[in-house]
Scaffold this motif. Structure first.
Motif, mmCIF file in Angstrom:
data_model
loop_
_atom_site.group_PDB
_atom_site.id
_atom_site.type_symbol
_atom_site.label_atom_id
_atom_site.label_comp_id
_atom_site.label_asym_id
_atom_site.label_seq_id
_atom_site.Cartn_x
_atom_site.Cartn_y
_atom_site.Cartn_z
ATOM 1 N N LYS A 82 0.810 -1.220 0.000
ATOM 2 C CA LYS A 82 0.000 0.000 0.000
ATOM 3 C C LYS A 82 0.843 1.269 0.000
ATOM 4 N N GLU A 83 2.129 1.153 0.325
ATOM 5 C CA GLU A 83 3.006 2.320 0.375
ATOM 6 C C GLU A 83 3.830 2.509 -0.891
ATOM 7 N N LEU A 84 3.627 1.676 -1.900
ATOM 8 C CA LEU A 84 4.497 1.706 -3.070
ATOM 9 C C LEU A 84 4.310 2.956 -3.930
ATOM 10 N N ASN A 85 3.098 3.499 -3.999
ATOM 11 C CA ASN A 85 2.832 4.701 -4.800
ATOM 12 C C ASN A 85 3.341 4.538 -6.236
ATOM 13 N N LEU A 86 2.835 3.526 -6.911
ATOM 14 C CA LEU A 86 3.223 3.294 -8.297
ATOM 15 C C LEU A 86 2.630 4.355 -9.215
ATOM 16 N N TYR A 87 3.404 4.770 -10.194
ATOM 17 C CA TYR A 87 2.941 5.716 -11.209
ATOM 18 C C TYR A 87 3.870 5.577 -12.399
ATOM 19 N N GLY A 88 3.500 6.247 -13.514
ATOM 20 C CA GLY A 88 4.360 6.165 -14.700
ATOM 21 C C GLY A 88 4.539 4.730 -15.142
ATOM 22 N N GLU A 89 5.794 4.265 -15.162
ATOM 23 C CA GLU A 89 6.093 2.872 -15.496
ATOM 24 C C GLU A 89 7.021 2.273 -14.449
ATOM 25 N N MET A 90 6.739 2.589 -13.192
ATOM 26 C CA MET A 90 7.616 2.184 -12.107
ATOM 27 C C MET A 90 7.436 0.733 -11.679
ATOM 28 N N HIS A 91 6.557 -0.024 -12.360
ATOM 29 C CA HIS A 91 6.419 -1.433 -11.998
ATOM 30 C C HIS A 91 7.722 -2.191 -12.199
ATOM 31 N N ARG A 92 8.591 -1.697 -13.102
ATOM 32 C CA ARG A 92 9.883 -2.346 -13.318
ATOM 33 C C ARG A 92 10.766 -2.262 -12.072
ATOM 34 N N PHE A 93 10.518 -1.261 -11.231
ATOM 35 C CA PHE A 93 11.357 -1.031 -10.063
ATOM 36 C C PHE A 93 10.583 -1.256 -8.777
ATOM 37 N N ILE A 94 9.601 -2.137 -8.830
ATOM 38 C CA ILE A 94 8.771 -2.348 -7.652
ATOM 39 C C ILE A 94 9.585 -2.925 -6.497
ATOM 40 N N ASN A 95 10.591 -3.750 -6.805
ATOM 41 C CA ASN A 95 11.473 -4.251 -5.741
ATOM 42 C C ASN A 95 12.255 -3.109 -5.105
ATOM 43 N N LEU A 96 12.768 -2.206 -5.940
ATOM 44 C CA LEU A 96 13.543 -1.082 -5.429
ATOM 45 C C LEU A 96 12.665 -0.141 -4.609
ATOM 46 N N LEU A 97 11.436 0.106 -5.086
ATOM 47 C CA LEU A 97 10.520 0.954 -4.328
ATOM 48 C C LEU A 97 10.244 0.355 -2.952
ATOM 49 N N ALA A 98 10.042 -0.958 -2.902
ATOM 50 C CA ALA A 98 9.819 -1.625 -1.615
ATOM 51 C C ALA A 98 11.066 -1.550 -0.744
ATOM 52 N N TYR A 99 12.231 -1.726 -1.361
ATOM 53 C CA TYR A 99 13.498 -1.652 -0.641
ATOM 54 C C TYR A 99 13.684 -0.276 -0.008
ATOM 55 N N LEU A 100 13.327 0.770 -0.744
ATOM 56 C CA LEU A 100 13.451 2.134 -0.226
ATOM 57 C C LEU A 100 12.477 2.391 0.917
ATOM 58 N N GLU A 101 11.422 1.580 0.998
ATOM 59 C CA GLU A 101 10.479 1.686 2.109
ATOM 60 C C GLU A 101 10.936 0.867 3.308
ATOM 61 N N GLY A 102 12.104 0.233 3.204
ATOM 62 C CA GLY A 102 12.644 -0.553 4.305
ATOM 63 C C GLY A 102 12.253 -2.009 4.295
ATOM 64 N N ALA A 103 11.762 -2.512 3.161
ATOM 65 C CA ALA A 103 11.300 -3.901 3.089
ATOM 66 C C ALA A 103 12.455 -4.887 3.128
ATOM 67 N N GLN A 104 12.219 -6.011 3.792
ATOM 68 C CA GLN A 104 13.129 -7.148 3.750
ATOM 69 C C GLN A 104 12.679 -8.038 2.592
ATOM 70 N N ILE A 105 13.586 -8.282 1.643
ATOM 71 C CA ILE A 105 13.207 -8.950 0.396
ATOM 72 C C ILE A 105 13.890 -10.316 0.304
ATOM 73 N N LYS A 106 13.102 -11.313 -0.079
ATOM 74 C CA LYS A 106 13.594 -12.676 -0.283
ATOM 75 C C LYS A 106 13.417 -13.057 -1.745
ATOM 76 N N GLN A 107 14.452 -13.622 -2.363
ATOM 77 C CA GLN A 107 14.372 -14.107 -3.736
ATOM 78 C C GLN A 107 14.236 -15.624 -3.742
ATOM 79 N N VAL A 108 13.311 -16.125 -4.537
ATOM 80 C CA VAL A 108 13.124 -17.573 -4.641
ATOM 81 C C VAL A 108 12.966 -17.947 -6.112
ATOM 82 N N PRO A 109 13.471 -19.106 -6.516
ATOM 83 C CA PRO A 109 13.288 -19.553 -7.907
ATOM 84 C C PRO A 109 11.836 -19.923 -8.165
#
Length: 319
Positions: free
Chosen positions: A167-194
């Motif tokens: 809910k805090e991502l505030n997507l606009y323009g074409e920022m879906h490509r950077f949704i991981n980065l947007l979450a990271y900037l919000e302090g998110a802990q990110i896990k990558q899985v195959p």
């Protein structure tokens, strides 16, 4: 397998001309989430085919259809779906059947049991064309090098978010490509899985080589927002100071040629053209950033959303 959570899940899927995929996708989601409480939120981004009618004809009580008034693009379609979602966990995926819903339970386990804010997929044995893979690889390389965020596959649409982060991502323009980065900037802990990846079931891809240039432009904007949003003078002031120094050195050089060597400097257009190109580039980049920030301020300060919804249907009926 027993469900890892009893919380409501929201599966958000942007659709654009996916009439041949949406029924099978819906069935795959149902088969993959047996025992879970969930809602499927399809966001139709003004499709030109029969996508909307196909979704309504399913008459599925778990399916919510958001119809946008015009084609806004994937980022705003995602934003509309996330804003509408009620689940404690919000799952995003593409509507072309390249993502596999059967990966969702395993991804949820990391979000629920290991307390990750975002679980993002790494597509294994990608079935995309060469034209689509190359821009993706370039984009992932640029993001890793410039942002220092070690995400191997930023282009994978299959992701699990906690509600608070989504809910805090505030997507606009074409920022879906950077949704991981947007979450990271919000302090998110990110896990990558195959995750599994399939060839497109039907329809055509909406991506091409121009994606690389869009990625670079969007990444520059994100980096500016991250580093200089509250202190733009640190960026523009430094550039301005450097340009002034360059101008001073050029003038000193020309004065030396004019008065010490006695040469004519009025026939040297190259330096003028060089300065004009540099200044024009900086001006264009600056105007682009200012306009983007103005758009963000306009929407966020007035609590407006940059999309318009025509109607919302649940199970084929207007809600």
């Amino acid at each position: 397998m027993n469900p890892v959570t009893t919380d409501l899940l929201s599966i958000v899927v942007p659709l654009f001309n996916e009439e041949d995929n949406v029924v099978l996708l819906t069935q795959k989601i149902h088969d993959s989430l047996i025992g879970y409480q969930y809602e499927i939120i399809y966001v139709d981004d003004f499709s030109k085919d029969r996508t909307r009618k196909t979704v309504k004809d399913m008459n599925d009580a778990k399916v919510h259809l958001i119809e946008l008034k015009k084609n806004y693009g994937q980022s705003l379609a995602l934003a509309a779906g996330i804003d509408y979602a009620n689940g404690e966990y919000i799952i995003t995926m593409d509507g072309d059947l390249q993502n596999d819903p059967s990966d969702i339970p395993d991804m949820l386990e990391f979000a629920v049991n290991d307390d990750y804010d975002v679980v993002t997929g790494i597509r294994q044995k990608r079935k995309d064309s060469f034209v689509k893979k190359i821009p993706s690889k370039i984009a992932n390389f640029l993001v890793r090098r410039v942002t220092k965020m070690d995400i191997k596959d930023n282009g994978c649409a299959l992701k699990v978010f906690t509600k608070d982060i989504a809910k805090e991502l505030n997507l606009y323009g074409e920022m879906h490509r950077f949704i991981n980065l947007l979450a990271y900037l919000e302090g998110a802990q990110i896990k990558q899985v195959p995750v599994k990846h399939h060839a497109r079931h039907a329809g055509v891809s909406k991506y091409g080589l121009e994606r690389v240039f869009k990625v670079v432009a969007d990444m520059m904007l994100l980096l500016f927002i991250r580093k200089y949003f509250q202190r733009p003078i640190h960026l523009f002031g430094i550039f301005g100071f450097l340009l002034i120094l360059i101008g001073i050195f050029i003038n000193i050089y020309l004065l030396f040629i004019k008065f010490y060597l006695g040469q004519d400097i009025g026939t040297r257009p190259l330096l003028i053209f060089g300065l004009m190109f540099i200044l024009a580039g900086i001006q264009l980049f600056t105007i682009g950033i200012v306009m983007e920030l103005l758009i963000r301020t306009y929407y966020e300060s007035q609590n407006k959303r940059p999309y318009r919804i025509k109607k919302v249907s649940v199970g084929g009926s207007i809600s």
